[in-house]
Design an enzyme around this catalytic site. Structure first.
Site, PDB file in Angstrom:
ATOM      1  N   LYS A  40     -18.237  28.085 151.376  1.00 17.19           N
ATOM      2  CA  LYS A  40     -19.132  29.236 151.284  1.00 17.19           C
ATOM      3  C   LYS A  40     -18.934  30.035 150.001  1.00 17.19           C
ATOM      4  CE  LYS A  40     -16.230  31.923 154.409  1.00 17.19           C
ATOM      5  NZ  LYS A  40     -15.839  33.140 153.684  1.00 17.19           N
ATOM      6  N   THR A  41     -17.698  30.147 149.548  1.00 17.34           N
ATOM      7  CA  THR A  41     -17.443  30.883 148.310  1.00 17.34           C
ATOM      8  C   THR A  41     -18.168  30.204 147.160  1.00 17.34           C
ATOM      9  OG1 THR A  41     -15.278  31.413 149.172  1.00 17.34           O
ATOM     10  CG2 THR A  41     -15.631  31.810 146.843  1.00 17.34           C
ATOM     11  N   ASP A 212     -19.926  38.469 150.790  1.00 14.17           N
ATOM     12  CA  ASP A 212     -19.115  37.433 151.425  1.00 14.17           C
ATOM     13  C   ASP A 212     -18.382  38.041 152.628  1.00 14.17           C
ATOM     14  OD1 ASP A 212     -17.941  35.018 151.863  1.00 14.17           O
ATOM     15  OD2 ASP A 212     -16.603  35.065 150.125  1.00 14.17           O
ATOM     16  N   GLN A 243     -14.698  34.019 162.553  1.00 11.94           N
ATOM     17  CA  GLN A 243     -13.570  34.510 161.765  1.00 11.94           C
ATOM     18  C   GLN A 243     -13.565  36.036 161.644  1.00 11.94           C
ATOM     19  OE1 GLN A 243     -12.344  32.107 158.247  1.00 11.94           O
ATOM     20  NE2 GLN A 243     -14.145  30.879 158.707  1.00 11.94           N
TER      21      GLN A 243
END
Length: 644
Positions: A40-41, A212, A243
């Site tokens: 994802k980053t 993010d 998460q």
DNA sequence: CGCGTCACTCATGAA
DNA sequence: GAGTGACGCG
């Protein structure tokens, strides 16, 4: 065509179809539900590159990450793709940036100081004494927790005593020209709500916002975001509800779950392919998180190798556990050539680090502890920084309190209340009394008189040095000119350590000045206060890392040791009163599991020294949620496998 | 009135 | 095991 476009091409080429879709999403809101290790980053960084390649001006893009370290890495990545500098920071730093330009509209001055938790609690304690005498209806920590909750949740306090304290607290912070951590989110929201012109200017300036770790935003962050994208609608958020581990600091999982409702027409992308972990680790993590009742269903998959089974170790005591881990680390390092910085020890609470430190020192394995009491929270560092803060902010009473009697100048409580009253009457700050009065304005003992003159002289001297010398020189002066070394040398036990820390502080100031062309004391102080614990992870020397699972978020390692997997520790005893809290503990466990690329060691012990005595411990319920066929019990490090 | 000592309490996670 | 408050000394 950009010369970097080839680089960009290569970067995009490595993305899978789902990632590519997200990266090339056109305009309007978008939600990326990204499982652990799904890149994802990278998607966020690539998207910033794509936006710039599409002609969006780099200065109208803002990226928000969870730590400064992640921000720095992403910044670098974007710079590598497209050669442009983009604003990427944490929510708190972004709040500070907004307020440095606008806070005068709220009656503060732009060079405000930022109070950390310790400063905040000191102030609250003083105010509670002022307000309630010795009979406060709550503890300082409780008061702080309620105030934090109110600010982060943008809600009012129910209790009238708390409300009085809150009002006084905000008044006093303003008088000191100080903000607490929560104000960095709360005040921008307040400002935007009450000053449409300021909001409009930021909306025009920042047209593309990317966030993010969106699952961990609180109400203040959610609202700040909402304000900023109200016009442009270009909000791109990435997160994983599984998460979400920060509800205790106001994070609201509903922010991500309700995204489609809050931002109608939002595009939704799902990243479920995991590139990080072995099949075994992934299956275990999937099985564990299935036990949470309310979640966005998803199933991470990978094409990775099956990998080794998860090793479960049960020891007698925390000493055993530490020895087991140290031996295993040593074995993996020397026999399997796994670098030390590819391994990590994760624990639930900071105090658990002690037994591991002992074992690692004995085995001479280099390590770093991330988090816990950070460098800048040490007493000697904060004392010196308080002298510096006072130079920048003469109204900062909390810093004044810290240094006025350091070293001892005979100034006690009586003296302080006298001097505060005089300052109040004359309309000057307490510090100004020292620097402007020829003679002390009240009766003092000989020792106090000497102390008075001494302190006045010190502050004037530092003032001169600040005006004429470099930042590291100023820091050095704050250590040597203030008599602080005599404070340190008084304790032979800690003397060496503390002197080293102070040298380190001078070095950090020098380093800072080198990186930042213009040397602003205020900016240096701000960066120090807003640093996140993982920012200090040193990639140049290979060391084993020790940290809490919370701090491990966003990181990955070849080998992970998850230790202290016992009931009442993990899940933590304070989580037992509700199923929601247990589910958050489970998500935390899930975060821990999914940090591992190749090997996972999980340990528990039957006796542990807690709260002064030995306590019998039972294995964590989470251990039994890992499918039987994915784990193996071991009693020795891998090197000794064949012995039984 | 300030300062040092000693007993006592208390214990998640963190920008 | 650290931080705090009470207490008694100088």
């Amino acid at each position: 065509m950009h010369e970097s476009s080839q680089f960009l091409q290569n970067e995009f080429h490595a993305l899978n179809p789902e990632q590519l879709q997200a990266v090339h999403h056109k305009t309007g809101p978008a939600l990326v539900l990204a499982g652990a290790g799904s890149g994802k980053t990278r998607v966020v960084a690539s998207r910033i590159g794509a936006l710039i390649a599409d002609g969006v001006p780099p200065e109208s893009i803002v990226g928000v990450t969870f730590t400064n370290k992640a921000a720095g890495e992403m910044k670098e990545r974007v710079e590598r793709f497209v050669g442009k500098n983009v604003l990427i920071s944490t929510f708190h730093s972004l709040g500070a940036l907004i307020l440095r330009q606008t806070i005068d509209r709220l009656g503060y001055s732009r060079n405000f100081v930022i109070y950390d938790t310790e400063d905040t609690e000191k102030l609250l304690k003083a105010l509670m004494k002022e307000l309630f005498g010795g009979m406060a209806p709550f503890e300082v920590k409780e008061a702080r927790a309620f105030i934090t909750e109110a600010k982060n949740g943008l809600s009012r306090l129910a209790d009238s005593d708390l409300d009085r304290l809150y009002t006084l607290y905000m008044e006093r912070l303003k008088a000191f020209n100080a903000l607490d951590f929560d104000d960095l989110l709360f005040l921008p929201v307040t400002l935007f709500a009450s000053h449409p012109d300021i909001l409009a200017s930021f909306q025009a300036k920042w047209t593309h916002l990317l966030v993010d770790e969106y699952q961990d935003t609180n109400m203040a962050q959610y609202t700040l975001t909402r304000h900023l994208v109200e016009k442009s609608k270009n909000l791109f958020v990435v997160g994983d509800p599984d998460q979400s581990i920060y509800s205790w600091r106001g994070a609201n999982i509903q922010n991500i779950l309700n995204f489609e409702r809050d931002y109608p027409g939002a595009a939704v992308f799902r990243l479920e392919q995991n590139y990080r972990s072995t099949e075994t680790i992934l299956s275990a993590a999937n099985a564990v998180i299935q036990n949470n009742a309310r979640r966005y269903e998803k199933n991470l998959w990978s094409t990775s190798i099956e990998g080794e089974k998860i090793s479960i170790y049960g020891g007698a005591s925390e000493g055993d556990e530490a020895q087991f881990v140290a031996k295993t680390v040593e074995h993996l390092h020397s026999n399997e050539n796994i670098p030390l910085d590819e391994m990590v020890i994760f624990y639930r609470t900071n105090f658990q680090s002690r037994s591991f430190e002992d074992a690692l020192i004995r085995k001479k394995i280099p390590y770093t502890i991330i988090g816990g009491l950070s460098f800048y929270q040490r007493k000697e560092i904060k004392d010196i920084l308080s002298f510096l803060r006072l130079l920048e902010h003469p109204q900062d009473f909390i810093s004044f309190l810290r240094v006025i009697n350091t070293p001892k100048r005979g100034f006690g409580e009586q003296f302080l209340s006298k001097i505060i009253a005089i300052a109040k009457k004359s309309g000057r700050s307490v510090l100004e009394l020292f620097t402007t009065c020829e003679e002390p304005p009240c009766h003092l003992s000989p020792k106090q008189k000497e102390g008075w003159l001494d302190f006045a002289r010190i502050m004037k001297r530092l003032e001169e040095i600040k005006a004429s010398q470099t930042l590291p020189e100023l820091v050095r002066a704050a250590i040597t000119e203030t008599g602080y070394l005599s404070v340190i040398d008084a304790d032979p036990e800690t003397r060496q350590d503390r002197r080293e820390n102070l040298s380190e502080l001078i070095a950090k100031a020098a380093e800072w000045e080198e990186v930042h062309s213009q040397s602003s004391l205020a900016a240096f102080l701000e960066e120090i206060t807003l640093a996140t614990s993982t920012d200090y992870m040193d990639s140049s020397s290979s060391r084993l890392s020790l940290m809490t699972v919370h701090n491990g978020k966003g990181l990955e390692f070849q080998v992970v040791f998850l230790v202290g997997m016992e009931e009442d520790l993990f899940p933590h005893i304070n989580s037992k009163d509700s199923e929601d809290k247990i589910e958050e503990e489970r998500r935390l466990f899930y975060v821990g599991l999914t940090r591992a690329k190749r090997r996972l060691f999980i340990s528990s012990v039957s006796y542990r020294h807690l709260w002064g005595g030995a306590r019998h411990m039972r294995p964590s319920r989470f251990l039994f949620e890992i499918p039987f066929e994915l784990r193996k019990r071991i009693s020795h490090p891998p090197s000794l496998d064949g012995m039984h």
